[in-house]
Design an enzyme around this catalytic site. Structure first.
Site, PDB file in Angstrom:
ATOM      1  N   ASP A  13       2.773   6.446  -0.206  1.00  0.00           N
ATOM      2  CA  ASP A  13       2.636   4.992  -0.028  1.00  0.00           C
ATOM      3  C   ASP A  13       1.207   4.494  -0.268  1.00  0.00           C
ATOM      4  OD1 ASP A  13       5.347   4.967   0.863  1.00  0.00           O
ATOM      5  OD2 ASP A  13       4.656   5.543   2.856  1.00  0.00           O
ATOM      6  N   GLY A  15       0.069   3.363  -3.040  1.00  0.00           N
ATOM      7  CA  GLY A  15       0.018   2.358  -4.103  1.00  0.00           C
ATOM      8  C   GLY A  15      -0.023   3.019  -5.477  1.00  0.00           C
ATOM      9  N   LYS A  16       0.491   4.258  -5.529  1.00  0.00           N
ATOM     10  CA  LYS A  16       0.540   4.980  -6.823  1.00  0.00           C
ATOM     11  C   LYS A  16       1.336   4.204  -7.843  1.00  0.00           C
ATOM     12  CE  LYS A  16       2.507   8.606  -5.191  1.00  0.00           C
ATOM     13  NZ  LYS A  16       2.392   8.292  -3.770  1.00  0.00           N
ATOM     14  N   GLY A  40       9.820   6.402  -3.806  1.00  0.00           N
ATOM     15  CA  GLY A  40      10.279   5.072  -4.182  1.00  0.00           C
ATOM     16  C   GLY A  40       9.140   4.127  -4.402  1.00  0.00           C
ATOM     17  N   HIS A  41       9.237   3.330  -5.449  1.00  0.00           N
ATOM     18  CA  HIS A  41       8.328   2.213  -5.534  1.00  0.00           C
ATOM     19  C   HIS A  41       8.989   1.018  -6.195  1.00  0.00           C
ATOM     20  CE1 HIS A  41       6.989   4.287  -9.309  1.00  0.00           C
ATOM     21  NE2 HIS A  41       7.053   3.060  -9.758  1.00  0.00           N
ATOM     22  N   GLN A 223       5.091  11.001  -3.450  1.00  0.00           N
ATOM     23  CA  GLN A 223       4.526  11.400  -2.141  1.00  0.00           C
ATOM     24  C   GLN A 223       2.997  11.533  -2.222  1.00  0.00           C
ATOM     25  OE1 GLN A 223       7.332  13.859  -3.120  1.00  0.00           O
ATOM     26  NE2 GLN A 223       8.691  12.262  -2.457  1.00  0.00           N
TER      27      GLN A 223
HETATM   28  P1  IMP Z   1      11.697  14.821   2.679  1.00  0.00           P
HETATM   29  O1  IMP Z   1      10.834  14.745   1.464  1.00  0.00           O
HETATM   30  O2  IMP Z   1      12.843  13.850   2.669  1.00  0.00           O
HETATM   31  O3  IMP Z   1      12.141  16.216   2.988  1.00  0.00           O
HETATM   32  O4  IMP Z   1      10.798  14.361   3.940  1.00  0.00           O
HETATM   33  C1  IMP Z   1       9.699  15.147   4.398  1.00  0.00           C
HETATM   34  C2  IMP Z   1       8.536  14.254   4.841  1.00  0.00           C
HETATM   35  O5  IMP Z   1       7.973  13.614   3.705  1.00  0.00           O
HETATM   36  C3  IMP Z   1       8.915  13.128   5.801  1.00  0.00           C
HETATM   37  O6  IMP Z   1       7.848  12.938   6.720  1.00  0.00           O
HETATM   38  C4  IMP Z   1       9.034  11.897   4.913  1.00  0.00           C
HETATM   39  O7  IMP Z   1       8.772  10.688   5.616  1.00  0.00           O
HETATM   40  C5  IMP Z   1       7.933  12.198   3.908  1.00  0.00           C
HETATM   41  N1  IMP Z   1       8.144  11.564   2.602  1.00  0.00           N
HETATM   42  C6  IMP Z   1       8.972  11.968   1.625  1.00  0.00           C
HETATM   43  N2  IMP Z   1       8.892  11.158   0.560  1.00  0.00           N
HETATM   44  C7  IMP Z   1       7.960  10.226   0.845  1.00  0.00           C
HETATM   45  C8  IMP Z   1       7.401   9.118   0.124  1.00  0.00           C
HETATM   46  O8  IMP Z   1       7.734   8.852  -1.037  1.00  0.00           O
HETATM   47  N3  IMP Z   1       6.448   8.382   0.790  1.00  0.00           N
HETATM   48  C9  IMP Z   1       6.019   8.681   2.050  1.00  0.00           C
HETATM   49  N4  IMP Z   1       6.518   9.720   2.756  1.00  0.00           N
HETATM   50  C10 IMP Z   1       7.470  10.477   2.162  1.00  0.00           C
END
Ligand code: IMP
Length: 427
Positions: A13, A15-16, A40-41, A223
């Site tokens: 999150d 801002g990529k 997601g963005h 991420q």
């Molecule tokens: P998973 O990727 O669904 O297995 O989640 C593992 C951790 O990564 C959790 O704390 C999620 O909130 C975090 N996470 C996964 N994808 C994102 C993202 O795109 N942005 C922020 N946090 C993420």
């Protein structure tokens, strides 16, 4: 020829999306290299709004090739939902390719994700997105995963699916969870497989061919570095590596092809989901930042936790990702604050340290040590160059560069494309 990687330096999150969209406008090829629809963005233009989870940002450019590389885990249902959403909004002319070596997320992965989370006590929950990401990567590591190349071959898909359902049903039954029927999954998913076949390619060869033809390739991270399975705040991490170091392996290219690595950071920090956050604070100032920066989860609307910029973390990211430049986002959100804090070290059990401890139990005992800089009052949303920034904002950015030893190559002062100030051209 250029190979530019954009990665998150914090917990996602950052801002990529904005920077990727910005650079995608110049790239010949845009490659997503890890994760799946946990990312997601939102992209807004021409009065339309698009939510992308799996599909790279170059999809809006008909002359650019968009690739979902081998390091990804792909939920076929989510893939086609996203494609339909794009097509319904008039995005029909694009070039999209899916790696023959990427892995497929199936319904039992999602059930296993929910099962594993529900079995943990509240404080130990990872807070996953429940998209089946972890269990799909687990199958990959156990060498029972279903790759795209097998998914699009009906016979091989059914045979592998049957074995996997049998195995996973035993686990699900042992913990009193709902089981699955291989035939039912096959009947639904074989149509996705048929639809996916035309998109499937040896994407490693495609990317290498692009480099040989002197093209510009953008690698789009999802991420952030602290969610890296190896170098993040384990176990509160995702199941892949969102670092630039993972790009060669996850796409099938040589590390020597990478020319720039841009780490995207907010001018402060935020975190969603569970896990320790050293510079987290919750007062009036945090609230101001939260409201001004619209720091609420895009999917759930949950308020994000707010913290000061953590240079211990950024230095860690510079090391593990080999950042060549930093992109500082949401600088405008800090205007109006009396002072700005930068965390330069931690104290652990009375000792000053300048690294992220490997053990989460040790990390949880760390307290931040800050350097305090004067804040700036001026509205900077119309600034178009570094020189136009107020002295205090310049000093804040310069101090970050000094402490990190890498240049700031981009900074952003608002959501619009025009509010992106590029200090170094990379493509
Ligand atoms: P998973 O990727 O669904 O297995 O989640 C593992 C951790 O990564 C959790 O704390 C999620 O909130 C975090 N996470 C996964 N994808 C994102 C993202 O795109 N942005 C922020 N946090 C993420």
């Amino acid at each position: 020829m250029s190979g530019v990687v954009v990665v998150g330096t914090q917990w996602g999150d950052e801002g990529k999306g904005k920077i990727t969209d910005f650079l995608a406008a110049k790239a010949d090829m845009i490659v997503r290299f890890q994760g799946g629809n946990n990312a997601g963005h939102t992209i807004k233009f021409d009065g339309k709004k698009f939510a992308l989870h799996l599909i790279p940002s170059g999809i809006f450019r008909k002359d650019a090739k968009n690739i979902l590389a081998n390091g990804m885990v792909i939920n076929p249902k989510a893939f086609f939902e996203e494609l339909s959403m794009l097509q319904e909004q008039g995005v029909t002319d694009f070039q999209l390719f899916v790696s023959d070596r990427a892995h497929i997320i199936l319904p039992y992965h999602i059930a296993l994700d929910q099962m594993l989370e529900s079995m943990k006590e509240q404080s130990k929950k990872v807070g996953t997105t429940n998209k089946g990401i972890g269990p799909c990567y687990t199958d990959k590591a156990m060498r029972i995963g279903i790759r795209v190349i097998d998914f699009i071959n009906e016979e091989r898909f059914f045979q592998k699916l049957k074995q996997n359902v049998e195995y996973h049903n035993k686990v699900l039954t042992a913990f009193n969870f709902q089981t699955f029927d291989a035939v039912e999954i096959f009947d639904e998913y074989k149509s996705y497989a048929k639809k996916m076949a035309p998109y499937v390619a040896n994407t490693s060869k495609m990317i290498n061919d692009a480099f040989h033809a002197n093209k510009d390739v953008l690698f789009e991270g999802a991420q952030g570095a602290l969610l890296c399975l190896d170098h993040g705040t384990y176990p509160y991490v995702t199941s892949s590596s969102p670092t630039a170091s993972s790009v060669p392996l996850n796409t099938g290219i040589s590390p020597q092809k990478i020319t720039d690595i841009v780490g995207v950071t907010k001018a402060y920090s935020t975190r969603v989901g569970s896990g320790f956050f050293a510079t987290n604070f919750d007062d009036e100032v945090a609230n101001t930042i939260r409201v001004k920066g619209n720091e609420f989860g895009t999917t759930t609307g949950r308020p994000r936790r707010i913290g000061w910029l953590d240079l211990v973390i950024l230095k860690h990211t510079v090391n593990i990702s080999g950042l060549t430049g930093l992109s500082v986002m949401l600088l405008d959100v800090l205007s109006g604050l009396n002072e700005l804090k930068i965390c330069t070290s931690y104290t652990l059990d009375g000792k000053e340290i300048d690294e992220v401890p490997a053990s989460i139990e040790d990390y949880e005992r760390c307290t931040p040590n800050y350097e305090t800089l004067p804040g700036f009052k001026e509205d900077i949303t119309n600034v178009t160059s570094f020189e136009q920034l107020p002295r205090e904002a310049k000093n804040y950015l310069k101090r970050i560069e000094e402490l990190l030893g890498i240049p700031i190559v981009i900074f952003s002062v608002g959501p619009d494309r025009t509010q992106t100030i590029v200090l170094k051209e990379m493509m």
